[in-house]
Design a protein around this motif. Sequence first.
Motif, PDB file in Angstrom:
ATOM      1  N   GLU A 194     -16.256 -57.749  32.541  1.00 18.33           N
ATOM      2  CA  GLU A 194     -15.493 -56.518  32.261  1.00 18.33           C
ATOM      3  C   GLU A 194     -16.015 -55.471  33.636  1.00 18.33           C
ATOM      4  O   GLU A 194     -15.152 -54.738  33.724  1.00 18.33           O
ATOM      5  CB  GLU A 194     -16.355 -55.865  30.848  1.00 18.33           C
ATOM      6  N   LYS A 202      -7.550 -53.652  34.272  1.00 16.27           N
ATOM      7  CA  LYS A 202      -7.455 -52.669  33.201  1.00 16.27           C
ATOM      8  C   LYS A 202      -7.072 -51.339  33.732  1.00 16.27           C
ATOM      9  O   LYS A 202      -6.255 -50.822  33.211  1.00 16.27           O
ATOM     10  CB  LYS A 202      -8.854 -52.482  32.323  1.00 16.27           C
ATOM     11  N   ILE A 236      -8.864 -60.573  25.733  1.00 19.67           N
ATOM     12  CA  ILE A 236      -9.020 -59.847  26.873  1.00 19.67           C
ATOM     13  C   ILE A 236      -7.884 -59.412  27.349  1.00 19.67           C
ATOM     14  O   ILE A 236      -7.791 -58.275  27.820  1.00 19.67           O
ATOM     15  CB  ILE A 236      -9.761 -60.790  27.744  1.00 19.67           C
ATOM     16  N   TYR A 240      -9.026 -56.397  25.593  1.00 24.12           N
ATOM     17  CA  TYR A 240      -9.843 -55.331  26.158  1.00 24.12           C
ATOM     18  C   TYR A 240      -8.995 -54.757  27.304  1.00 24.12           C
ATOM     19  O   TYR A 240      -9.145 -53.495  27.728  1.00 24.12           O
ATOM     20  CB  TYR A 240     -10.854 -56.283  26.578  1.00 24.12           C
TER      21      TYR A 240
END
Length: 335
Positions: A194, A202, A236, A240
Amino acid sequence: MRAFICGLKGFTLEADERAFLRDAAPWGVILFRRNVDAPEQIARLTADIRDALGRHAPVLVDQEGGRVQRLGPPHWRAYPAAARFELAAANAGQAERLAWLGARLIAHDLRQVGIDVDCLPVLDAPAEDSHSIIGDRAYSRDPARVAAIGRAAAEGLMAGGVAPVMKHIPGHGRARADSHLELPVVNARREDLELIDFAPFKASADLPMAMSAHVVYTAIDPTAPGTLSKAVIGDIVRGYIGFDGLLMTDDLSMKALSGSFRQRAENAIGAGCDIVLHCNGDLAEGRPVAEGAPPLEGAALARAEKALECVRRPIEPFDVAEATREFDAAMQAVA
Protein backbone atom coordinates in the motif's frame (compact mmCIF):
# COMPACT_ATOMS: atom_id res chain seq x y z
CA MET A 1 -18.84 -6.28 -29.86
CA ARG A 2 -16.91 -8.57 -27.53
CA ALA A 3 -14.75 -7.82 -24.51
CA PHE A 4 -11.33 -8.35 -26.01
CA ILE A 5 -8.51 -6.64 -27.88
CA CYS A 6 -6.44 -8.49 -30.47
CA GLY A 7 -3.19 -8.07 -32.36
CA LEU A 8 -2.37 -8.49 -36.06
CA LYS A 9 0.41 -10.25 -37.93
CA GLY A 10 1.97 -7.62 -40.18
CA PHE A 11 1.86 -4.35 -42.08
CA THR A 12 -1.48 -5.00 -43.78
CA LEU A 13 -4.78 -6.53 -42.81
CA GLU A 14 -4.86 -10.02 -44.30
CA ALA A 15 -8.04 -11.70 -45.49
CA ASP A 16 -8.24 -14.13 -42.57
CA GLU A 17 -7.73 -11.26 -40.13
CA ARG A 18 -10.41 -9.18 -41.80
CA ALA A 19 -12.83 -12.10 -41.47
CA PHE A 20 -11.81 -12.60 -37.83
CA LEU A 21 -12.41 -8.95 -36.99
CA ARG A 22 -15.79 -9.02 -38.72
CA ASP A 23 -16.94 -12.22 -37.03
CA ALA A 24 -15.36 -11.92 -33.57
CA ALA A 25 -15.97 -8.16 -33.22
CA PRO A 26 -13.23 -7.20 -30.72
CA TRP A 27 -13.58 -3.89 -28.92
CA GLY A 28 -10.21 -2.79 -30.29
CA VAL A 29 -6.92 -3.76 -31.91
CA ILE A 30 -3.36 -3.28 -30.62
CA LEU A 31 -0.36 -2.63 -32.89
CA PHE A 32 3.27 -3.67 -32.39
CA ARG A 33 6.57 -3.04 -34.14
CA ARG A 34 5.79 -5.83 -36.59
CA ASN A 35 2.81 -3.77 -37.76
CA VAL A 36 4.73 -0.52 -38.25
CA ASP A 37 6.55 0.56 -41.41
CA ALA A 38 5.75 4.16 -42.36
CA PRO A 39 3.11 6.79 -41.53
CA GLU A 40 1.06 6.22 -44.69
CA GLN A 41 1.06 2.47 -44.09
CA ILE A 42 -0.18 2.77 -40.48
CA ALA A 43 -2.87 5.25 -41.51
CA ARG A 44 -4.10 2.73 -44.11
CA LEU A 45 -3.96 -0.11 -41.61
CA THR A 46 -5.95 1.72 -38.93
CA ALA A 47 -8.53 2.73 -41.54
CA ASP A 48 -8.77 -0.86 -42.77
CA ILE A 49 -9.24 -2.13 -39.18
CA ARG A 50 -12.15 0.23 -38.65
CA ASP A 51 -13.64 -0.60 -42.02
CA ALA A 52 -13.54 -4.32 -41.17
CA LEU A 53 -15.18 -3.70 -37.79
CA GLY A 54 -17.74 -1.28 -39.20
CA ARG A 55 -17.11 1.34 -36.52
CA HIS A 56 -14.47 3.73 -35.22
CA ALA A 57 -12.88 1.16 -32.91
CA PRO A 58 -9.99 2.11 -30.61
CA VAL A 59 -6.51 1.30 -31.92
CA LEU A 60 -3.91 0.85 -29.18
CA VAL A 61 -0.12 0.85 -29.04
CA ASP A 62 2.65 0.72 -26.42
CA GLN A 63 4.47 3.96 -27.11
CA GLU A 64 6.37 4.68 -23.90
CA GLY A 65 9.79 5.76 -25.19
CA GLY A 66 13.12 4.12 -24.47
CA ARG A 67 12.98 0.34 -24.82
CA VAL A 68 9.24 0.25 -25.46
CA GLN A 69 8.52 2.29 -28.57
CA ARG A 70 6.65 0.77 -31.49
CA LEU A 71 6.83 3.84 -33.75
CA GLY A 72 10.45 4.94 -34.04
CA PRO A 73 13.13 6.35 -36.35
CA PRO A 74 13.39 7.20 -39.17
CA HIS A 75 9.76 8.31 -39.35
CA TRP A 76 9.25 9.21 -35.69
CA ARG A 77 11.51 10.61 -33.00
CA ALA A 78 13.18 8.34 -30.47
CA TYR A 79 11.51 9.32 -27.22
CA PRO A 80 13.46 8.99 -23.96
CA ALA A 81 12.84 6.37 -21.32
CA ALA A 82 10.66 7.53 -18.43
CA ALA A 83 13.53 7.62 -15.93
CA ARG A 84 15.30 10.34 -17.90
CA PHE A 85 12.78 13.05 -17.09
CA GLU A 86 14.04 13.52 -13.53
CA LEU A 87 17.65 13.37 -14.74
CA ALA A 88 16.99 16.16 -17.25
CA ALA A 89 15.01 18.38 -14.93
CA ALA A 90 16.28 21.15 -12.68
CA ASN A 91 13.34 20.63 -10.32
CA ALA A 92 10.25 18.51 -9.76
CA GLY A 93 8.01 20.82 -11.73
CA GLN A 94 10.23 20.64 -14.79
CA ALA A 95 10.27 16.83 -14.69
CA GLU A 96 6.49 16.85 -14.81
CA ARG A 97 6.52 19.44 -17.58
CA LEU A 98 8.87 17.29 -19.66
CA ALA A 99 6.71 14.20 -19.13
CA TRP A 100 3.66 16.20 -20.22
CA LEU A 101 5.45 17.55 -23.28
CA GLY A 102 6.79 14.15 -24.30
CA ALA A 103 3.37 12.57 -24.00
CA ARG A 104 1.71 15.45 -25.83
CA LEU A 105 4.16 15.02 -28.71
CA ILE A 106 3.53 11.26 -28.71
CA ALA A 107 -0.21 11.95 -28.88
CA HIS A 108 0.35 14.17 -31.90
CA ASP A 109 2.34 11.40 -33.63
CA LEU A 110 -0.30 8.78 -32.86
CA ARG A 111 -3.36 10.76 -33.90
CA GLN A 112 -1.70 11.56 -37.23
CA VAL A 113 -1.86 7.86 -38.14
CA GLY A 114 -5.17 6.89 -36.53
CA ILE A 115 -3.99 5.51 -33.18
CA ASP A 116 -5.99 6.83 -30.23
CA VAL A 117 -5.00 4.76 -27.15
CA ASP A 118 -1.49 4.58 -25.66
CA CYS A 119 -0.53 2.05 -22.99
CA LEU A 120 1.18 4.71 -20.89
CA PRO A 121 1.96 5.76 -18.15
CA VAL A 122 3.91 3.02 -16.39
CA LEU A 123 3.09 3.63 -12.72
CA ASP A 124 5.25 0.83 -11.30
CA ALA A 125 7.78 1.83 -8.63
CA PRO A 126 10.73 -0.56 -9.06
CA ALA A 127 12.47 -1.99 -6.00
CA GLU A 128 16.26 -2.16 -5.83
CA ASP A 129 16.33 -5.94 -6.29
CA SER A 130 13.56 -6.22 -8.87
CA HIS A 131 13.83 -7.61 -12.39
CA SER A 132 14.99 -5.16 -15.05
CA ILE A 133 11.80 -5.61 -17.11
CA ILE A 134 10.51 -2.37 -15.55
CA GLY A 135 13.81 -0.58 -14.82
CA ASP A 136 14.04 2.74 -16.65
CA ARG A 137 10.48 2.41 -17.93
CA ALA A 138 9.54 3.74 -14.47
CA TYR A 139 9.64 7.47 -13.76
CA SER A 140 11.33 7.01 -10.38
CA ARG A 141 11.79 4.63 -7.46
CA ASP A 142 9.91 7.12 -5.25
CA PRO A 143 6.17 6.33 -5.49
CA ALA A 144 5.22 9.98 -4.98
CA ARG A 145 7.37 11.01 -7.93
CA VAL A 146 6.06 8.11 -10.02
CA ALA A 147 2.54 9.36 -9.27
CA ALA A 148 3.26 12.99 -10.13
CA ILE A 149 5.31 12.45 -13.29
CA GLY A 150 3.09 9.63 -14.52
CA ARG A 151 0.00 11.76 -14.02
CA ALA A 152 1.59 14.54 -16.08
CA ALA A 153 2.24 12.07 -18.90
CA ALA A 154 -1.38 10.88 -18.80
CA GLU A 155 -2.59 14.49 -18.95
CA GLY A 156 -0.34 15.14 -21.95
CA LEU A 157 -1.85 12.22 -23.84
CA MET A 158 -5.41 13.26 -23.05
CA ALA A 159 -4.71 16.86 -24.11
CA GLY A 160 -3.75 15.43 -27.48
CA GLY A 161 -6.85 13.27 -27.86
CA VAL A 162 -5.22 9.98 -26.90
CA ALA A 163 -6.58 7.85 -24.05
CA PRO A 164 -3.95 6.66 -21.52
CA VAL A 165 -3.73 3.18 -20.02
CA MET A 166 -1.88 3.08 -16.69
CA LYS A 167 0.08 -0.09 -16.06
CA HIS A 168 0.64 -2.53 -14.45
CA ILE A 169 -2.03 -2.25 -11.76
CA PRO A 170 -1.68 -2.82 -8.81
CA GLY A 171 2.11 -2.80 -9.31
CA HIS A 172 4.89 -4.77 -11.02
CA GLY A 173 7.76 -2.94 -9.32
CA ARG A 174 8.78 -5.62 -6.80
CA ALA A 175 8.65 -8.50 -9.26
CA ARG A 176 11.90 -10.43 -9.52
CA ALA A 177 10.85 -12.14 -12.73
CA ASP A 178 9.70 -11.01 -16.17
CA SER A 179 6.04 -11.95 -16.48
CA HIS A 180 6.52 -12.36 -20.23
CA LEU A 181 8.60 -15.44 -19.37
CA GLU A 182 7.46 -16.70 -15.95
CA LEU A 183 5.09 -15.94 -13.08
CA PRO A 184 6.50 -13.41 -10.59
CA VAL A 185 5.65 -13.90 -6.92
CA VAL A 186 5.81 -10.93 -4.54
CA ASN A 187 5.96 -11.75 -0.83
CA ALA A 188 5.78 -8.21 0.56
CA ARG A 189 3.40 -7.30 3.39
CA ARG A 190 0.16 -5.58 2.43
CA GLU A 191 1.24 -2.50 4.42
CA ASP A 192 4.37 -2.17 2.28
CA LEU A 193 2.45 -2.75 -0.93
CA GLU A 194 0.00 0.00 0.00
CA LEU A 195 2.78 2.42 0.89
CA ILE A 196 4.80 1.94 -2.31
CA ASP A 197 3.34 -0.27 -5.03
CA PHE A 198 -0.32 0.67 -4.87
CA ALA A 199 0.22 4.39 -4.11
CA PRO A 200 0.80 5.73 -7.65
CA PHE A 201 -2.31 3.95 -8.93
CA LYS A 202 -4.39 5.22 -6.02
CA ALA A 203 -3.27 8.77 -6.82
CA SER A 204 -4.54 8.38 -10.41
CA ALA A 205 -7.55 6.18 -9.76
CA ASP A 206 -9.69 8.53 -11.86
CA LEU A 207 -7.79 7.80 -15.09
CA PRO A 208 -9.89 6.09 -17.78
CA MET A 209 -8.05 2.79 -18.27
CA ALA A 210 -5.61 0.44 -16.57
CA MET A 211 -3.78 -2.76 -17.47
CA SER A 212 -3.46 -5.57 -14.95
CA ALA A 213 -0.28 -7.18 -13.63
CA HIS A 214 0.40 -10.91 -14.04
CA VAL A 215 1.93 -10.97 -10.55
CA VAL A 216 1.07 -13.02 -7.46
CA TYR A 217 0.85 -10.94 -4.27
CA THR A 218 0.95 -13.52 -1.50
CA ALA A 219 -0.38 -11.05 1.09
CA ILE A 220 -3.54 -10.61 -1.00
CA ASP A 221 -4.01 -13.90 -2.84
CA PRO A 222 -1.27 -16.55 -2.84
CA THR A 223 -3.16 -18.74 -5.31
CA ALA A 224 -3.48 -16.61 -8.47
CA PRO A 225 -1.81 -13.74 -10.34
CA GLY A 226 -3.53 -10.39 -10.08
CA THR A 227 -5.10 -10.65 -13.53
CA LEU A 228 -6.96 -13.81 -12.48
CA SER A 229 -7.60 -12.97 -8.82
CA LYS A 230 -10.98 -11.80 -7.53
CA ALA A 231 -9.26 -10.65 -4.35
CA VAL A 232 -6.67 -8.52 -6.15
CA ILE A 233 -9.17 -7.00 -8.56
CA GLY A 234 -12.10 -6.67 -6.17
CA ASP A 235 -10.38 -5.84 -2.88
CA ILE A 236 -7.35 -3.94 -4.17
CA VAL A 237 -7.92 -2.53 -7.67
CA ARG A 238 -11.61 -1.67 -7.26
CA GLY A 239 -11.54 -1.41 -3.45
CA TYR A 240 -8.40 0.01 -1.84
CA ILE A 241 -7.09 1.79 -4.97
CA GLY A 242 -10.60 2.88 -5.96
CA PHE A 243 -10.16 2.47 -9.70
CA ASP A 244 -13.50 2.40 -11.51
CA GLY A 245 -12.29 2.79 -15.08
CA LEU A 246 -11.89 0.17 -17.81
CA LEU A 247 -9.64 -2.66 -16.61
CA MET A 248 -7.89 -4.68 -19.32
CA THR A 249 -5.57 -7.60 -18.81
CA ASP A 250 -1.95 -7.64 -19.76
CA ASP A 251 -1.29 -9.94 -22.72
CA LEU A 252 -2.88 -13.36 -22.20
CA SER A 253 -0.15 -15.04 -24.24
CA MET A 254 2.53 -14.19 -21.64
CA LYS A 255 4.10 -17.20 -19.95
CA ALA A 256 3.14 -16.01 -16.47
CA LEU A 257 -0.29 -17.49 -17.20
CA SER A 258 -1.22 -21.11 -17.76
CA GLY A 259 -4.20 -23.03 -19.05
CA SER A 260 -5.92 -22.86 -22.41
CA PHE A 261 -6.45 -19.48 -24.00
CA ARG A 262 -10.19 -19.73 -23.61
CA GLN A 263 -9.73 -20.53 -19.91
CA ARG A 264 -7.39 -17.57 -19.47
CA ALA A 265 -9.97 -15.24 -20.99
CA GLU A 266 -12.85 -16.69 -18.99
CA ASN A 267 -10.86 -16.63 -15.74
CA ALA A 268 -9.77 -13.02 -16.22
CA ILE A 269 -13.32 -11.87 -16.91
CA GLY A 270 -14.55 -13.98 -13.99
CA ALA A 271 -12.03 -12.32 -11.70
CA GLY A 272 -13.34 -8.87 -12.60
CA CYS A 273 -11.40 -7.65 -15.65
CA ASP A 274 -13.55 -5.83 -18.18
CA ILE A 275 -11.59 -6.68 -21.33
CA VAL A 276 -8.95 -9.29 -22.19
CA LEU A 277 -5.90 -8.53 -24.31
CA HIS A 278 -4.24 -10.92 -26.77
CA CYS A 279 -1.32 -9.41 -28.63
CA ASN A 280 0.70 -11.72 -30.85
CA GLY A 281 -1.68 -11.91 -33.82
CA ASP A 282 -1.74 -15.72 -33.83
CA LEU A 283 -5.34 -16.57 -34.74
CA ALA A 284 -4.93 -20.12 -33.40
CA GLU A 285 -4.71 -18.46 -29.97
CA GLY A 286 -6.89 -15.46 -30.76
CA ARG A 287 -9.97 -17.46 -31.72
CA PRO A 288 -10.31 -19.23 -28.35
CA VAL A 289 -9.64 -15.92 -26.59
CA ALA A 290 -12.55 -14.45 -28.54
CA GLU A 291 -14.70 -17.44 -27.62
CA GLY A 292 -13.90 -16.91 -23.95
CA ALA A 293 -14.64 -13.19 -24.04
CA PRO A 294 -18.27 -12.25 -23.40
CA PRO A 295 -20.21 -9.52 -25.16
CA LEU A 296 -19.11 -6.10 -23.93
CA GLU A 297 -22.14 -4.89 -22.02
CA GLY A 298 -23.34 -3.49 -18.70
CA ALA A 299 -20.79 -1.80 -16.44
CA ALA A 300 -17.87 -2.86 -18.65
CA LEU A 301 -19.45 -1.25 -21.70
CA ALA A 302 -20.16 1.94 -19.75
CA ARG A 303 -16.52 2.08 -18.65
CA ALA A 304 -15.34 1.47 -22.21
CA GLU A 305 -17.50 4.30 -23.51
CA LYS A 306 -16.31 6.69 -20.79
CA ALA A 307 -12.68 5.72 -21.39
CA LEU A 308 -12.83 7.15 -24.91
CA GLU A 309 -14.27 10.55 -23.99
CA CYS A 310 -10.91 12.29 -24.43
CA VAL A 311 -10.57 10.75 -27.90
CA ARG A 312 -13.87 12.22 -29.06
CA ARG A 313 -13.57 15.77 -27.75
CA PRO A 314 -11.81 18.56 -29.71
CA ILE A 315 -8.02 18.49 -29.37
CA GLU A 316 -6.58 21.45 -27.49
CA PRO A 317 -4.41 23.89 -29.54
CA PHE A 318 -0.74 22.92 -29.48
CA ASP A 319 2.39 24.41 -31.09
CA VAL A 320 4.30 21.28 -32.13
CA ALA A 321 7.43 23.14 -33.24
CA GLU A 322 7.74 25.15 -30.02
CA ALA A 323 7.06 22.10 -27.85
CA THR A 324 9.69 20.13 -29.76
CA ARG A 325 12.28 22.87 -29.22
CA GLU A 326 11.58 23.03 -25.48
CA PHE A 327 11.58 19.25 -25.08
CA ASP A 328 14.73 18.67 -27.11
CA ALA A 329 16.67 21.45 -25.40
CA ALA A 330 16.04 19.89 -21.97
CA MET A 331 16.55 16.27 -22.97
CA GLN A 332 19.75 16.87 -24.92
CA ALA A 333 21.40 17.99 -21.71
CA VAL A 334 21.38 14.36 -20.53
CA ALA A 335 21.74 12.66 -23.92
